[in-house]
Design a protein around this motif. Sequence first.
Motif, PDB file in Angstrom:
ATOM      1  N   TRP A  12       0.841  -1.195   0.000  1.00 50.73           N
ATOM      2  CA  TRP A  12       0.000   0.000   0.000  1.00 50.73           C
ATOM      3  C   TRP A  12       0.872   1.240   0.000  1.00 50.73           C
ATOM      4  O   TRP A  12       1.895   1.300   0.681  1.00 50.73           O
ATOM      5  CB  TRP A  12      -0.917   0.006   1.225  1.00 50.73           C
ATOM      6  CG  TRP A  12      -1.986  -1.039   1.123  1.00 50.73           C
ATOM      7  CD1 TRP A  12      -1.921  -2.325   1.587  1.00 50.73           C
ATOM      8  CD2 TRP A  12      -3.260  -0.909   0.495  1.00 50.73           C
ATOM      9  NE1 TRP A  12      -3.080  -2.987   1.292  1.00 50.73           N
ATOM     10  CE2 TRP A  12      -3.929  -2.142   0.619  1.00 50.73           C
ATOM     11  CE3 TRP A  12      -3.906   0.139  -0.157  1.00 50.73           C
ATOM     12  CZ2 TRP A  12      -5.206  -2.365   0.119  1.00 50.73           C
ATOM     13  CZ3 TRP A  12      -5.178  -0.070  -0.658  1.00 50.73           C
ATOM     14  CH2 TRP A  12      -5.817  -1.312  -0.517  1.00 50.73           C
ATOM     15  N   GLN A  25      -5.038   6.192  -0.092  1.00 56.36           N
ATOM     16  CA  GLN A  25      -4.127   5.059  -0.143  1.00 56.36           C
ATOM     17  C   GLN A  25      -4.610   4.109  -1.246  1.00 56.36           C
ATOM     18  O   GLN A  25      -5.810   3.906  -1.399  1.00 56.36           O
ATOM     19  CB  GLN A  25      -4.092   4.305   1.193  1.00 56.36           C
ATOM     20  CG  GLN A  25      -3.373   5.051   2.302  1.00 56.36           C
ATOM     21  CD  GLN A  25      -4.182   6.190   2.881  1.00 56.36           C
ATOM     22  OE1 GLN A  25      -5.399   6.084   3.027  1.00 56.36           O
ATOM     23  NE2 GLN A  25      -3.534   7.287   3.207  1.00 56.36           N
ATOM     24  N   THR A  27      -3.058   0.480  -3.769  1.00 57.19           N
ATOM     25  CA  THR A  27      -1.997  -0.507  -3.900  1.00 57.19           C
ATOM     26  C   THR A  27      -0.936   0.044  -4.852  1.00 57.19           C
ATOM     27  O   THR A  27      -1.216   0.919  -5.680  1.00 57.19           O
ATOM     28  CB  THR A  27      -2.520  -1.846  -4.450  1.00 57.19           C
ATOM     29  OG1 THR A  27      -2.970  -1.649  -5.790  1.00 57.19           O
ATOM     30  CG2 THR A  27      -3.643  -2.404  -3.580  1.00 57.19           C
ATOM     31  N   GLN A  77       6.123   3.419   1.427  1.00 54.09           N
ATOM     32  CA  GLN A  77       4.911   2.693   1.784  1.00 54.09           C
ATOM     33  C   GLN A  77       3.953   3.583   2.569  1.00 54.09           C
ATOM     34  O   GLN A  77       4.344   4.624   3.112  1.00 54.09           O
ATOM     35  CB  GLN A  77       5.267   1.451   2.596  1.00 54.09           C
ATOM     36  CG  GLN A  77       6.068   0.448   1.793  1.00 54.09           C
ATOM     37  CD  GLN A  77       6.508  -0.759   2.607  1.00 54.09           C
ATOM     38  OE1 GLN A  77       6.344  -0.811   3.813  1.00 54.09           O
ATOM     39  NE2 GLN A  77       7.070  -1.741   1.921  1.00 54.09           N
ATOM     40  N   GLN A  78       2.699   3.170   2.616  1.00 58.61           N
ATOM     41  CA  GLN A  78       1.658   3.924   3.305  1.00 58.61           C
ATOM     42  C   GLN A  78       2.088   4.283   4.728  1.00 58.61           C
ATOM     43  O   GLN A  78       2.500   3.431   5.505  1.00 58.61           O
ATOM     44  CB  GLN A  78       0.379   3.108   3.356  1.00 58.61           C
ATOM     45  CG  GLN A  78      -0.727   3.764   4.142  1.00 58.61           C
ATOM     46  CD  GLN A  78      -1.932   2.855   4.300  1.00 58.61           C
ATOM     47  OE1 GLN A  78      -2.073   1.840   3.645  1.00 58.61           O
ATOM     48  NE2 GLN A  78      -2.825   3.238   5.203  1.00 58.61           N
TER      49      GLN A  78
END
Length: 183
Positions: A12, A25, A27, A77-78
């Motif tokens: 994510w 958010q 993928t 990444q998230q």
Amino acid sequence: MEEQNQGEQIEWVDVVDENNNVMAQVTRQQMRQKNLRHRATYIVVHNGMGKILVQRRTDNKDFYPGWLDATAGGVVQQGEDMLASARREAEEELGIADVPFADHGTFYYESDNCMVWGALFSCIIHGPFALQQEEIESVYWLTLEEINQRADEFTPDSVKALNLWVTRNPEQQEIAESVEHQY
């Protein structure tokens, strides 16, 4: 574009606006498919004597497969902090851990296939390196002049990051020029 394997963990990422504020958010796969603005880290790995560590990307990368990279790093990444992302990427890709990172600020890069807010870092190291086989085919040392001569073989975002690093660190240009005069 690769499809996500059933057993593969979904990655994510934060989608950001033109001011680098998080909006949503998605993928990683969705980000690539829709060319959404995101964050990435760029790490200039150098030996302090005028040589930059260059990576040959594997052919299965989702962005510029098989091209050369003038920087290490990758997609943030998230919810991940930029420095934490840079450290994670350096360790995953090259086995670099527990070395100081210099922070050179952020920049924006946009092309037909990429919109990214980049965080620029650098570190000095001489190796050895433990390459992430899924992402890096090989590494070798090049001077700034050699990279500039072959710029069309490199991912354009990494060339922009490298050029910003030189601009933001004038002493690196002096080192590069002194190395060039030795050959």
